[in-house]
Scaffold this active site. Sequence first.
Site, PDB file in Angstrom:
ATOM      1  N   SER A   1      11.503  39.225  12.765  1.00 43.03           N
ATOM      2  CA  SER A   1      13.056  38.747  12.429  1.00 43.03           C
ATOM      3  C   SER A   1      13.441  38.968  13.525  1.00 43.03           C
ATOM      4  CB  SER A   1      13.684  39.707  11.562  1.00 43.03           C
ATOM      5  OG  SER A   1      13.087  41.544  12.227  1.00 43.03           O
ATOM      6  N   SER A   2      13.223  39.561  14.622  1.00 39.34           N
ATOM      7  CA  SER A   2      14.004  39.225  16.268  1.00 39.34           C
ATOM      8  C   SER A   2      14.389  37.997  16.154  1.00 39.34           C
ATOM      9  CB  SER A   2      13.739  40.200  16.778  1.00 39.34           C
ATOM     10  OG  SER A   2      13.804  41.784  16.596  1.00 39.34           O
TER      11      SER A   2
ATOM     12  N   GLY B   1      13.609  35.108  14.970  1.00 43.05           N
ATOM     13  CA  GLY B   1      14.355  34.454  13.759  1.00 43.05           C
ATOM     14  C   GLY B   1      15.575  34.794  14.085  1.00 43.05           C
ATOM     15  N   ARG B   2      16.593  36.026  14.214  1.00 40.85           N
ATOM     16  CA  ARG B   2      16.998  36.206  14.971  1.00 40.85           C
ATOM     17  C   ARG B   2      17.353  35.770  16.447  1.00 40.85           C
ATOM     18  NH1 ARG B   2      16.884  42.078  12.601  1.00 40.85           N
ATOM     19  NH2 ARG B   2      17.641  41.810  10.664  1.00 40.85           N
TER      20      ARG B   2
ATOM     21  N   ASP C   1      -6.758  29.390   6.037  1.00 39.01           N
ATOM     22  CA  ASP C   1      -7.399  29.048   5.052  1.00 39.01           C
ATOM     23  C   ASP C   1      -8.948  30.362   5.412  1.00 39.01           C
ATOM     24  OD1 ASP C   1      -6.767  26.475   3.931  1.00 39.01           O
ATOM     25  OD2 ASP C   1      -6.951  26.176   5.665  1.00 39.01           O
TER      26      ASP C   1
ATOM     27  N   THR D   1      -2.416  27.916  16.465  1.00 42.42           N
ATOM     28  CA  THR D   1      -1.548  27.130  16.693  1.00 42.42           C
ATOM     29  C   THR D   1       0.266  26.913  16.279  1.00 42.42           C
ATOM     30  OG1 THR D   1      -2.712  25.193  17.582  1.00 42.42           O
ATOM     31  CG2 THR D   1      -0.718  24.540  17.601  1.00 42.42           C
ATOM     32  N   LEU D   2       0.815  27.594  16.973  1.00 43.10           N
ATOM     33  CA  LEU D   2       2.311  27.600  16.365  1.00 43.10           C
ATOM     34  C   LEU D   2       3.482  26.238  16.507  1.00 43.10           C
ATOM     35  CD1 LEU D   2       3.099  31.149  18.246  1.00 43.10           C
ATOM     36  CD2 LEU D   2       2.401  31.091  16.183  1.00 43.10           C
ATOM     37  N   GLU D   3       4.416  25.762  15.324  1.00 45.22           N
ATOM     38  CA  GLU D   3       4.447  24.418  15.394  1.00 45.22           C
ATOM     39  C   GLU D   3       6.033  26.069  15.730  1.00 45.22           C
ATOM     40  OE1 GLU D   3       4.311  24.593  11.664  1.00 45.22           O
ATOM     41  OE2 GLU D   3       2.988  23.207  12.027  1.00 45.22           O
TER      42      GLU D   3
ATOM     43  N   GLN E   1       3.633  37.840  13.205  1.00 41.35           N
ATOM     44  CA  GLN E   1       3.353  38.488  11.865  1.00 41.35           C
ATOM     45  C   GLN E   1       1.834  38.135  11.060  1.00 41.35           C
ATOM     46  OE1 GLN E   1       5.937  41.927  11.000  1.00 41.35           O
ATOM     47  NE2 GLN E   1       6.621  40.174   9.830  1.00 41.35           N
TER      48      GLN E   1
END
Length: 163
Positions: free
Chosen positions: A79-80, A82-83, A96, A104-106, A123
């Site tokens: 959440s931190s 996202g803020r 999967d 990998t993060l987008e 998380q």
Amino acid sequence: MSSPPSTRSFWGPTRTTSISGGWLAVYKNDILDAALHNQVDYLEIPDSGLILLPHRLYLGVTEEYTETHRHVPFLEGKSSIGRLGIDIHATAGKGDVGFCNTWTLEISVKQPVRVYHSMPIGQLIYFEISGEIGMTYGTKASAKYTARTDRPVESMMWKNFLK
């Protein structure tokens, strides 16, 4: 699940906090083609941080290597994060069964924001599978992300167009 010892202090009781690794990647071309292998440039995140800009897709990577054999993993941003206007995945929030690798993060941002190597960013939440597992990710012929890596991996969608 395996993880570097330095990140263990971030683990929660019911979920693992995913940490952004020291690398980001950006696509070399402004226009991407799903049928082509779009190349990336790698950016190492310095100790002073790196400013991310809106209207740009950044590929990140977790420091944690995970294995899921009887669970479905879900990745969610803290959440931190996202803020601060940071999104860590566009569509790939679910993993999967049988995926064994880093994630990998987008990453996209709503306004300019500085990020740092090893900052808590997400998380991982695990849901247990009941019943038989017919096929795991690593055994599928169509699995495109099985090579172990510590850097972000660009889209391999182009492999779906090979005849």
